[in-house]
Design a protein around this motif. Structure first.
Motif, PDB file in Angstrom:
ATOM      1  N   CYS A 132      49.774   2.089  12.068  1.00 31.54           N
ATOM      2  CA  CYS A 132      49.785   2.755  13.376  1.00 31.54           C
ATOM      3  C   CYS A 132      51.111   2.571  14.094  1.00 31.54           C
ATOM      4  CB  CYS A 132      48.635   2.231  14.234  1.00 31.54           C
ATOM      5  SG  CYS A 132      47.000   2.796  13.719  1.00 31.54           S
ATOM      6  N   ARG A 133      51.702   1.412  13.979  1.00 36.46           N
ATOM      7  CA  ARG A 133      52.989   1.187  14.635  1.00 36.46           C
ATOM      8  C   ARG A 133      54.069   2.091  14.057  1.00 36.46           C
ATOM      9  NH1 ARG A 133      54.815  -4.723  16.054  1.00 36.46           N
ATOM     10  NH2 ARG A 133      55.938  -3.465  17.594  1.00 36.46           N
ATOM     11  N   MET A 134      53.981   2.387  12.774  1.00 36.37           N
ATOM     12  CA  MET A 134      54.926   3.336  12.178  1.00 36.37           C
ATOM     13  C   MET A 134      54.651   4.762  12.666  1.00 36.37           C
ATOM     14  SD  MET A 134      56.733   1.249  10.506  1.00 36.37           S
ATOM     15  CE  MET A 134      56.532  -0.449   9.943  1.00 36.37           C
TER      16      MET A 134
ATOM     17  N   ALA B  86      39.224   4.424  16.181  1.00 34.31           N
ATOM     18  CA  ALA B  86      39.404   3.935  17.551  1.00 34.31           C
ATOM     19  C   ALA B  86      38.063   3.848  18.271  1.00 34.31           C
ATOM     20  CB  ALA B  86      40.358   4.857  18.316  1.00 34.31           C
ATOM     21  N   GLU B  87      37.176   4.799  18.013  1.00 31.40           N
ATOM     22  CA  GLU B  87      35.886   4.824  18.692  1.00 31.40           C
ATOM     23  C   GLU B  87      34.979   3.695  18.217  1.00 31.40           C
ATOM     24  OE1 GLU B  87      34.811   6.725  21.226  1.00 31.40           O
ATOM     25  OE2 GLU B  87      36.864   7.508  21.313  1.00 31.40           O
ATOM     26  N   ARG B  88      35.054   3.333  16.952  1.00 29.50           N
ATOM     27  CA  ARG B  88      34.096   2.354  16.428  1.00 29.50           C
ATOM     28  C   ARG B  88      34.641   0.929  16.390  1.00 29.50           C
ATOM     29  NH1 ARG B  88      34.471  -0.070  11.690  1.00 29.50           N
ATOM     30  NH2 ARG B  88      35.808   0.721  10.015  1.00 29.50           N
ATOM     31  N   ASP B  89      35.940   0.758  16.608  1.00 35.53           N
ATOM     32  CA  ASP B  89      36.543  -0.570  16.451  1.00 35.53           C
ATOM     33  C   ASP B  89      37.347  -0.921  17.703  1.00 35.53           C
ATOM     34  OD1 ASP B  89      37.771  -2.902  15.606  1.00 35.53           O
ATOM     35  OD2 ASP B  89      38.071  -2.174  13.565  1.00 35.53           O
ATOM     36  N   PRO B  90      36.718  -1.541  18.717  1.00 35.67           N
ATOM     37  CA  PRO B  90      37.427  -1.832  19.977  1.00 35.67           C
ATOM     38  C   PRO B  90      38.700  -2.650  19.794  1.00 35.67           C
ATOM     39  CG  PRO B  90      35.066  -2.192  20.218  1.00 35.67           C
ATOM     40  CD  PRO B  90      35.317  -1.978  18.757  1.00 35.67           C
ATOM     41  N   GLY B  91      38.712  -3.541  18.813  1.00 35.49           N
ATOM     42  CA  GLY B  91      39.884  -4.380  18.607  1.00 35.49           C
ATOM     43  C   GLY B  91      41.102  -3.621  18.122  1.00 35.49           C
ATOM     44  N   LEU B  92      40.883  -2.464  17.512  1.00 33.12           N
ATOM     45  CA  LEU B  92      41.985  -1.646  16.999  1.00 33.12           C
ATOM     46  C   LEU B  92      42.140  -0.342  17.773  1.00 33.12           C
ATOM     47  CD1 LEU B  92      41.335  -2.195  13.196  1.00 33.12           C
ATOM     48  CD2 LEU B  92      43.233  -3.140  14.538  1.00 33.12           C
ATOM     49  N   ARG B  93      41.390  -0.204  18.842  1.00 31.50           N
ATOM     50  CA  ARG B  93      41.377   1.052  19.609  1.00 31.50           C
ATOM     51  C   ARG B  93      42.772   1.411  20.108  1.00 31.50           C
ATOM     52  NH1 ARG B  93      38.209   4.580  22.360  1.00 31.50           N
ATOM     53  NH2 ARG B  93      38.902   5.263  24.436  1.00 31.50           N
ATOM     54  N   ASP B  94      43.454   0.462  20.754  1.00 27.06           N
ATOM     55  CA  ASP B  94      44.754   0.777  21.338  1.00 27.06           C
ATOM     56  C   ASP B  94      45.769   1.168  20.274  1.00 27.06           C
ATOM     57  OD1 ASP B  94      43.662   0.267  23.783  1.00 27.06           O
ATOM     58  OD2 ASP B  94      44.780  -1.576  24.170  1.00 27.06           O
TER      59      ASP B  94
ATOM     60  N   ARG C 131      36.598   7.140  32.973  1.00 30.85           N
ATOM     61  CA  ARG C 131      37.427   6.247  33.790  1.00 30.85           C
ATOM     62  C   ARG C 131      38.447   5.587  32.862  1.00 30.85           C
ATOM     63  NH1 ARG C 131      37.414   4.818  38.837  1.00 30.85           N
ATOM     64  NH2 ARG C 131      38.398   2.886  39.504  1.00 30.85           N
ATOM     65  N   THR C 132      39.640   6.093  32.887  1.00 31.04           N
ATOM     66  CA  THR C 132      40.664   5.656  31.946  1.00 31.04           C
ATOM     67  C   THR C 132      41.152   4.256  32.302  1.00 31.04           C
ATOM     68  OG1 THR C 132      41.367   7.977  32.002  1.00 31.04           O
ATOM     69  CG2 THR C 132      42.728   6.459  30.747  1.00 31.04           C
ATOM     70  N   SER C 133      41.241   3.384  31.304  1.00 36.93           N
ATOM     71  CA  SER C 133      41.706   2.016  31.547  1.00 36.93           C
ATOM     72  C   SER C 133      43.204   1.995  31.783  1.00 36.93           C
ATOM     73  CB  SER C 133      41.352   1.120  30.359  1.00 36.93           C
ATOM     74  OG  SER C 133      42.153   1.461  29.234  1.00 36.93           O
ATOM     75  N   VAL C 134      43.659   0.895  32.342  1.00 35.38           N
ATOM     76  CA  VAL C 134      45.094   0.725  32.573  1.00 35.38           C
ATOM     77  C   VAL C 134      45.849   0.785  31.252  1.00 35.38           C
ATOM     78  CG1 VAL C 134      46.858  -0.921  33.325  1.00 35.38           C
ATOM     79  CG2 VAL C 134      44.827  -0.551  34.724  1.00 35.38           C
ATOM     80  N   GLU C 135      45.280   0.162  30.200  1.00 37.00           N
ATOM     81  CA  GLU C 135      45.935   0.180  28.889  1.00 37.00           C
ATOM     82  C   GLU C 135      46.039   1.612  28.354  1.00 37.00           C
ATOM     83  OE1 GLU C 135      43.447  -1.805  29.746  1.00 37.00           O
ATOM     84  OE2 GLU C 135      44.451  -3.756  29.799  1.00 37.00           O
TER      85      GLU C 135
END
Length: 333
Positions: A201-203, A222-230, A255-259
């Motif tokens: 993802c960083r690439m 992203a929808e199923r894995d909160p730890g990898l969502r961002d 409600r969109t998060s700050v992140e």
């Protein structure tokens, strides 16, 4: 011979082959015409980062092997309109002109960077992406573990473990990935462990995919894995295709998060070249008390393609909106 007034002129006079890359919001090639126009103060820098134009310039003397190229990483200060502040560049040019008669090459090209206030050292990820793209453009082979990275991410039966790979091999493969490989990768996204998926993802933040299957796979993960969502959101919002824009709209529907708001600004800003999406995004950041509204707006407005749309959106903000309230709270001059 007249003294060069720009770095582009210097490269021409010194017979140096120069390939310029953006090192700001994304790592990607910079059009030579844009760099020259920027240096000549005819245009604003298209991708500013924290008030600077960050570039890498890959140089080698004409007629010498590309393997002998050296890299200059420079951060040019910008004014409030994103135009070059020429004085630091001019001081650098004077140092270069003193050596022009030597027709510098090889290690001699690195001398002007010593104690140079414009020079900076990029982080390892940025360097991996830069090297991968520069080597491809120069016709040089990828790193030794390129084939291992390809085998791992496409799920080939004889693939090595993730532990044998590094950022450079992942960057090399992502730069050279074709559409068929992207579709195979899409089928692997759901099963990839966290560390290799994050590296991928960083690439993709810097090498946006236009493969709908891959964008959908990232959305689903992203929808199923909160730890990898961002990480997944950053990669998919970087894509220019409609499916990525639709995901941005879905984020704004809740409600969109700050992140998430920060990710939209950093990786999905190009989707804000749309009147309704931009207005909704500005309203969302205005409703977020944890965000500095003024700084967020200023960051967007530094991008030449968004400057006028942002100004117009602020001017047309409805009475009673969070944007209008934030504007009314600003000190009067």
């Amino acid at each position: 011979m007249s003294s060069p007034s720009t770095l582009s002129d210097f490269f021409d006079q010194a017979r140096l082959s120069a390939q310029v890359f953006h090192l700001g919001r994304r790592v990607h090639p910079c059009d030579a015409g844009h760099f020259r126009a920027f240096e000549e103060e005819r245009t604003a820098w298209e991708s500013p980062l924290r008030g600077t134009a960050r570039v890498a310039i890959v140089l080698h003397a004409e007629g010498t092997p590309a393997q002998q190229a050296v890299v200059w990483c420079l951060a040019f200060p910008l004014d409030e309109l994103g135009q070059l502040q020429p004085a630091p560049r001019d001081a650098f040019l004077r140092r270069l002109h003193e050596r022009q008669g030597e027709r510098p090459s090889g290690e001699a090209l690195l001398d002007p960077l010593k104690d140079n206030p414009l020079a900076f050292a990029p982080e390892p990820l940025t360097l991996a992406l830069l090297h991968a793209q520069a080597f491809k453009i120069l016709g040089l082979p990828p790193s030794a573990k390129f084939a291992e990275a390809q085998a791992y991410y496409t799920g080939e039966p004889d693939a090595h473990d993730w532990a044998s790979l590094d950022y450079q091999s992942v960057a090399d493969w992502c730069v050279r990935m074709d559409a068929a490989q992207a579709r195979r990768l899409a089928g692997r996204v759901d099963a990839l462990p966290g560390e290799p998926l994050t590296a991928l993802c960083r690439m993709l933040e810097h090498l946006p995919s236009e493969e709908p299957e891959l964008i959908e796979a990232l959305r689903a993960r992203a929808e199923r894995d909160p730890g990898l969502r961002d990480a997944c959101l950053r990669a998919l919002l970087a894509s220019p295709i409609d499916a990525a824009a639709a995901q941005l709209v879905r984020l704004l529907d809740h409600r969109t998060s700050v992140e998430e708001l920060a990710i939209i600004s950093a990786r999905g800003w190009h989707h804000l070249e749309h009147e309704q999406r931009l207005a909704r995004y500005l309203e969302a950041i205005a409703q977020a008390p944890a965000l500095d509204f003024t700084n967020c707006v200023r960051d967007l407005a530094q991008l030449p393609r968004l400057r006028l749309p942002v100004i117009m959106a602020l001017r047309n903000a409805a009475d009673g909106s969070a944007v209008r309230r934030r504007l009314n709270e600003l000190p009067r001059r």
